[in-house]
Design an enzyme around this catalytic site. Structure first.
Site, PDB file in Angstrom:
ATOM      1  N   GLY A   1       1.856  18.119 -10.228  1.00  0.00           N
ATOM      2  CA  GLY A   1       0.751  17.669  -9.369  1.00  0.00           C
ATOM      3  C   GLY A   1       0.879  18.307  -7.997  1.00  0.00           C
TER       4      GLY A   1
ATOM      5  N   VAL B   1      -0.598  14.271  -2.624  1.00  0.00           N
ATOM      6  CA  VAL B   1       0.768  13.719  -2.683  1.00  0.00           C
ATOM      7  C   VAL B   1       1.773  14.827  -3.003  1.00  0.00           C
ATOM      8  CG1 VAL B   1       2.298  12.043  -3.778  1.00  0.00           C
ATOM      9  CG2 VAL B   1      -0.088  11.434  -3.337  1.00  0.00           C
ATOM     10  N   GLY B   2       1.417  15.730  -3.928  1.00  0.00           N
ATOM     11  CA  GLY B   2       2.321  16.830  -4.289  1.00  0.00           C
ATOM     12  C   GLY B   2       2.642  17.690  -3.078  1.00  0.00           C
TER      13      GLY B   2
ATOM     14  N   THR C   1       0.262  13.167 -10.294  1.00  0.00           N
ATOM     15  CA  THR C   1      -1.124  13.541 -10.598  1.00  0.00           C
ATOM     16  C   THR C   1      -2.016  12.300 -10.458  1.00  0.00           C
ATOM     17  OG1 THR C   1      -0.888  13.112 -12.976  1.00  0.00           O
ATOM     18  CG2 THR C   1      -0.284  15.320 -12.204  1.00  0.00           C
TER      19      THR C   1
ATOM     20  N   LYS D   1      -0.274   5.469 -10.837  1.00  0.00           N
ATOM     21  CA  LYS D   1      -0.408   4.057 -11.210  1.00  0.00           C
ATOM     22  C   LYS D   1      -0.760   3.851 -12.691  1.00  0.00           C
ATOM     23  CE  LYS D   1      -2.959   4.401  -7.646  1.00  0.00           C
ATOM     24  NZ  LYS D   1      -3.989   4.356  -6.606  1.00  0.00           N
TER      25      LYS D   1
ATOM     26  N   VAL E   1       2.640   1.368  -5.453  1.00  0.00           N
ATOM     27  CA  VAL E   1       2.083   0.170  -4.804  1.00  0.00           C
ATOM     28  C   VAL E   1       2.302   0.264  -3.298  1.00  0.00           C
ATOM     29  CG1 VAL E   1       2.112  -2.353  -4.676  1.00  0.00           C
ATOM     30  CG2 VAL E   1       2.646  -1.221  -6.841  1.00  0.00           C
TER      31      VAL E   1
ATOM     32  N   GLY F   1       1.846   2.574  -1.120  1.00  0.00           N
ATOM     33  CA  GLY F   1       2.262   3.859  -0.541  1.00  0.00           C
ATOM     34  C   GLY F   1       3.645   3.842   0.086  1.00  0.00           C
TER      35      GLY F   1
ATOM     36  N   LYS G   1      -2.497  -2.271  -9.014  1.00  0.00           N
ATOM     37  CA  LYS G   1      -1.258  -2.473  -8.240  1.00  0.00           C
ATOM     38  C   LYS G   1      -0.713  -3.894  -8.456  1.00  0.00           C
ATOM     39  CE  LYS G   1      -2.712   0.988  -4.878  1.00  0.00           C
ATOM     40  NZ  LYS G   1      -3.643   1.222  -3.776  1.00  0.00           N
TER      41      LYS G   1
HETATM   42  N1  HSE Z   1      -7.106   4.885  -3.248  1.00  0.00           N
HETATM   43  C1  HSE Z   1      -5.915   4.176  -2.896  1.00  0.00           C
HETATM   44  C2  HSE Z   1      -6.181   3.339  -1.654  1.00  0.00           C
HETATM   45  C3  HSE Z   1      -4.808   5.167  -2.677  1.00  0.00           C
HETATM   46  O1  HSE Z   1      -7.232   3.525  -1.033  1.00  0.00           O
HETATM   47  O2  HSE Z   1      -5.379   2.489  -1.324  1.00  0.00           O
HETATM   48  C4  HSE Z   1      -3.422   4.602  -2.717  1.00  0.00           C
HETATM   49  O3  HSE Z   1      -3.104   4.047  -3.962  1.00  0.00           O
END
Ligand code: HSE
Length: 328
Positions: free
Chosen positions: A10, A14-15, A84, A113, A140, A142, A213
């Protein structure tokens, strides 16, 4: 000091954050990387900047003959970092890629997730059988160490209830509507530009992302066995600026709150009117989780729930947990 070889699956937001956080860190070497169409391998360590430049120019990071699934199955690495986008229905293709790596005796760290909400019990069992780590702190909230905070920081405490602002996109939208009077549509457009929303922002808006989450928290931290369909969900798309302003007049805010009551078997995500003095009333893309415990009372974790290096921060913590525990 041992250098651990990482396969990075990915190369989205994030990658790229993971590559940035690991750059120059002698403890880790990225020896393989893949996007959705191709992959690239170099046992001496990849030049991620070059790879990202190539991806920008050609749409591919490497060779289509080395897709992520083949890297997982055949490349030489110690830890697979899988970042990913979430597929909430099947978890694929990430779920199979993760299983393959674990069954080869490779450690796995993911912020995805889908596989964790659908198959955490199976993946954790497989990891144990293969004596490898399978960690997913970034799934969960971040950067907020909520999973480790509950598992280790609050070890021994019974969790009586948990309330969370678990979706940064919704929280950003509600904050912008409340503070600037933007309409829901305007605020959503801003949230998408910031890169916080899911590939399909419907998941954010209708409460699905927060519900996923909640499922991960319930199954992996509270010993429950629940599915996405067990979470009652109401999103924020029907909320108006007027409703938010009326709440404000009485010292309240409206937030999308995920609620978990293990004893009542209650799992719910819905907009809730809460006093502005409640620590869950965070602004912007922040996440907040209040955990009500047996001995420690209520503890609230607050921090950045999404983002590139923010999620990579959780991934780095998982990587270091693995290097500490499985030094071999
Ligand atoms: N789309 C998610 C959010 C990203 O807005 O919290 C993080 O999981």
């Amino acid at each position: 000091m041992k250098t651990w070889n990482v396969a990075l699956i990915g190369l989205g937001s994030v990658g790229r954050g993971v590559a940035e956080v690991l750059a120059g860190d002698e403890r880790f070497r990225i020896v393989a990387a893949a996007d959705s169409k191709s992959g690239v391998i170099d046992p001496a360590g990849l030049n991620i900047e070059e790879i990202l430049a190539k991806k920008k120019k050609t749409g591919r990071c490497g060779d289509p003959a080395w897709p992520a699934a083949r890297i997982s199955a055949e490349a030489e690495y110690d830890i697979l970092v899988e970042v990913t986008p979430t597929n909430a229905e099947t978890g694929e293709p990430a779920l199979s890629i993760i299983k393959t790596a674990i069954m080869r005796g490779k450690h796995v760290v993911t912020s995805n997730k889908g596989p964790v909400s659908l198959a955490s019990a199976e993946l954790l069992r497989l990891a144990e059988e293969n004596n490898v780590g399978f960690l997913f702190e970034g799934t969960v909230a971040g950067a907020v160490p909520i999973l480790r905070g509950i598992k280790y920081g609050l070890a021994g405490n019974k969790i009586k209830a948990l309330y969370g602002v678990l979706n940064g996109t919704c929280n950003y939208i509600l904050t912008r509507m409340e503070e600037e009077g933007l309409t829901y549509v305007q605020a959503l457009a801003e949230a998408r530009d910031l890169g916080y929303a899911e590939a399909d922002p419907t998941y954010d808006i209708n409460g699905t992302d927060a519900a996923i989450k909640l499922v991960i928290l319930a199954n992996t931290m509270l010993g429950m066995d629940v599915k996405l369909d067990d979470v009652q969900r109401t999103g924020i798309s029907d909320l108006t600026v007027d409703a938010l302003l009326m709440a404000e007049e009485t010292g309240h805010s409206i937030r999308l709150i995920a609620t978990l009551h293990p004893e009542k078997n209650l799992l719910e995500v819905s907009p809730r009117l809460i006093s502005k003095t409640n620590p869950l009333v965070v602004t912007g893309t922040l996440n907040a989780v209040t955990v009500e415990t047996e001995y420690a009372g209520a503890i609230t974790f607050i921090g950045r729930g999404a983002g590139s290096v923010e999620t990579a921060s959780a991934i780095l913590a998982d990587l270091l947990f693995i290097t500490d525990k499985y030094d071999r």
